[in-house]
Design a protein around this motif. Sequence first.
Motif, PDB file in Angstrom:
ATOM      1  N   VAL A 251       0.946  -1.226  -0.224  1.00 40.14           N
ATOM      2  CA  VAL A 251      -0.373  -0.186   0.345  1.00 40.14           C
ATOM      3  C   VAL A 251       0.879   1.119  -0.217  1.00 40.14           C
ATOM      4  CG1 VAL A 251      -2.138  -1.132   1.275  1.00 40.14           C
ATOM      5  CG2 VAL A 251      -0.238  -0.494   2.460  1.00 40.14           C
ATOM      6  N   PHE A 252       0.392   1.950  -0.225  1.00 40.24           N
ATOM      7  CA  PHE A 252       0.944   3.239  -0.235  1.00 40.24           C
ATOM      8  C   PHE A 252       1.792   3.688   0.626  1.00 40.24           C
ATOM      9  CE2 PHE A 252       1.951   8.154  -0.395  1.00 40.24           C
ATOM     10  CZ  PHE A 252       2.472   8.058  -1.780  1.00 40.24           C
ATOM     11  N   GLU A 253       0.792   3.330   1.736  1.00 38.66           N
ATOM     12  CA  GLU A 253       1.791   4.045   3.035  1.00 38.66           C
ATOM     13  C   GLU A 253       3.536   3.214   3.125  1.00 38.66           C
ATOM     14  OE1 GLU A 253      -2.446   5.867   2.953  1.00 38.66           O
ATOM     15  OE2 GLU A 253      -1.069   3.538   2.797  1.00 38.66           O
ATOM     16  N   ASP A 254       3.137   2.208   3.141  1.00 36.08           N
ATOM     17  CA  ASP A 254       4.326   1.145   3.013  1.00 36.08           C
ATOM     18  C   ASP A 254       5.698   1.786   2.006  1.00 36.08           C
ATOM     19  OD1 ASP A 254       2.995  -0.284   3.998  1.00 36.08           O
ATOM     20  OD2 ASP A 254       2.650  -1.485   2.353  1.00 36.08           O
ATOM     21  N   ILE A 255       5.535   2.598   1.729  1.00 39.31           N
ATOM     22  CA  ILE A 255       7.198   3.931   1.002  1.00 39.31           C
ATOM     23  C   ILE A 255       7.899   4.196   2.186  1.00 39.31           C
ATOM     24  CG2 ILE A 255       6.060   6.345   0.913  1.00 39.31           C
ATOM     25  CD1 ILE A 255       6.900   6.516  -1.844  1.00 39.31           C
ATOM     26  N   ILE A 324       1.449   5.646  -8.570  1.00 39.96           N
ATOM     27  CA  ILE A 324       2.690   4.908  -7.025  1.00 39.96           C
ATOM     28  C   ILE A 324       3.340   3.968  -6.964  1.00 39.96           C
ATOM     29  CG2 ILE A 324       4.020   6.799  -5.825  1.00 39.96           C
ATOM     30  CD1 ILE A 324       2.491   8.707  -6.058  1.00 39.96           C
ATOM     31  N   VAL A 325       1.917   3.069  -6.600  1.00 37.38           N
ATOM     32  CA  VAL A 325       2.478   1.724  -5.874  1.00 37.38           C
ATOM     33  C   VAL A 325       2.553   0.863  -6.608  1.00 37.38           C
ATOM     34  CG1 VAL A 325       1.233  -0.258  -5.350  1.00 37.38           C
ATOM     35  CG2 VAL A 325       1.103   1.903  -3.822  1.00 37.38           C
ATOM     36  N   SER A 326       2.406   1.299  -8.232  1.00 44.71           N
ATOM     37  CA  SER A 326       2.595   0.209  -9.761  1.00 44.71           C
ATOM     38  C   SER A 326       4.194   0.515  -9.957  1.00 44.71           C
ATOM     39  CB  SER A 326       1.146   0.248 -11.007  1.00 44.71           C
ATOM     40  OG  SER A 326       0.071  -0.162 -10.494  1.00 44.71           O
ATOM     41  N   ILE A 327       4.045   1.943  -9.953  1.00 43.98           N
ATOM     42  CA  ILE A 327       5.610   2.274 -10.593  1.00 43.98           C
ATOM     43  C   ILE A 327       6.576   1.636  -9.151  1.00 43.98           C
ATOM     44  CG2 ILE A 327       7.312   3.796 -10.341  1.00 43.98           C
ATOM     45  CD1 ILE A 327       4.842   6.240 -11.216  1.00 43.98           C
ATOM     46  N   ILE A 328       6.685   1.769  -8.187  1.00 47.65           N
ATOM     47  CA  ILE A 328       7.455   0.802  -7.124  1.00 47.65           C
ATOM     48  C   ILE A 328       7.505  -1.389  -7.352  1.00 47.65           C
ATOM     49  CG2 ILE A 328       7.602   0.062  -4.557  1.00 47.65           C
ATOM     50  CD1 ILE A 328       5.793   2.737  -4.218  1.00 47.65           C
TER      51      ILE A 328
END
Length: 349
Positions: A251-255, A324-328
């Motif tokens: 999830v995004f917050e995992d960044i 953004i998650v897809s990019i990661i």
Amino acid sequence: MARIDTGAEYGGKKKSDKNFNGRQKAAIFLVTIGSEISSEIFKYLREDEIETLTFEIARLETIEPEQKDIILQEFQELMMANQFISTGGIDYARELLEKALGSQKAVDIINRLTSSLQVRPFDFIRRTDPAHLMNFIQQEHPQTIALILAYLEPNKASVILQNLPHEVQSDVARRIATMDRTSPEVLREVERVLEKKLSTLSSEDYTAAGGVPSIVEILNLVDRASEKQIIESLEDEDPELAEEIKKRMFVFEDIVMLDDKAIQKVMREVDGQELAKALKSVDQEVQDKIFRNMSKRAAGMLKEDMEFMGPVRLKDVEEAQQKIVSIIRKLEDSGEIVVARAGEDELIV
């Protein structure tokens, strides 16, 4: 929130602590701990529960400090008992509570909890070492294994899943992800076969376990090699399910788990407007992690974009975060960045 025991309905006069009902005790508890923490608790409640508690808070009269203390103590005892039950079952909880609070108090608390608490299936194997359990179930049918893993804690289920034969792993993962409800009769039969004593179910209601969130939580804890192999197999067998699982794996917050170099590499791939939208609903820790990995000028411009953007629909924020998650995930799959995972001790060379 733990359910505090119920008493007589509010009758318009001042009550002793013993006469407050469950809703009133919950309202007093929320007022006592303060608005900041209470607002966080509200995030986990249904709308009707929030409305009920708000109503109870609004009509609270003056509460004596002694009454507040008693309700806080009751809540603490219930939470402690609930934790003991989750860790080792009813008998384990009773034993620890008796040592801490005395026999009669322990019995009262356990009875209060178990009147509304359903003991989960397979409770008798929760304290079993995963390695021993692995030997016990690996010859079972994949559906049986999936059922057991769905009811185990994710950290134990992940150990078993990653040690299953490769040809079984994805089958079990798929069955967990697509599992919906299982009848009590089936659960009892599986329990009987696993260990020749029946764990009494406290209700005849159908019980829910498994689903995509369950397998995602398990896969987040397995090693990267097992995760990759399972996802690739699922992509061949059920592409839609595999995609749904992949979307939830990070999830995004995992960044915040990425190191600074990885963050900077991701930022080079991300559109500025999408990033501004993605950061609108996250906590300060996530924002600070991003800002620290940008130049002062770029960070200042991003903050201005977020401010001038004004209110943004939650749907648009989630879509930006997912991009953004897809990019990661793309950068991780290509080996350009490494995403740390719980329990991994990976050597980077």
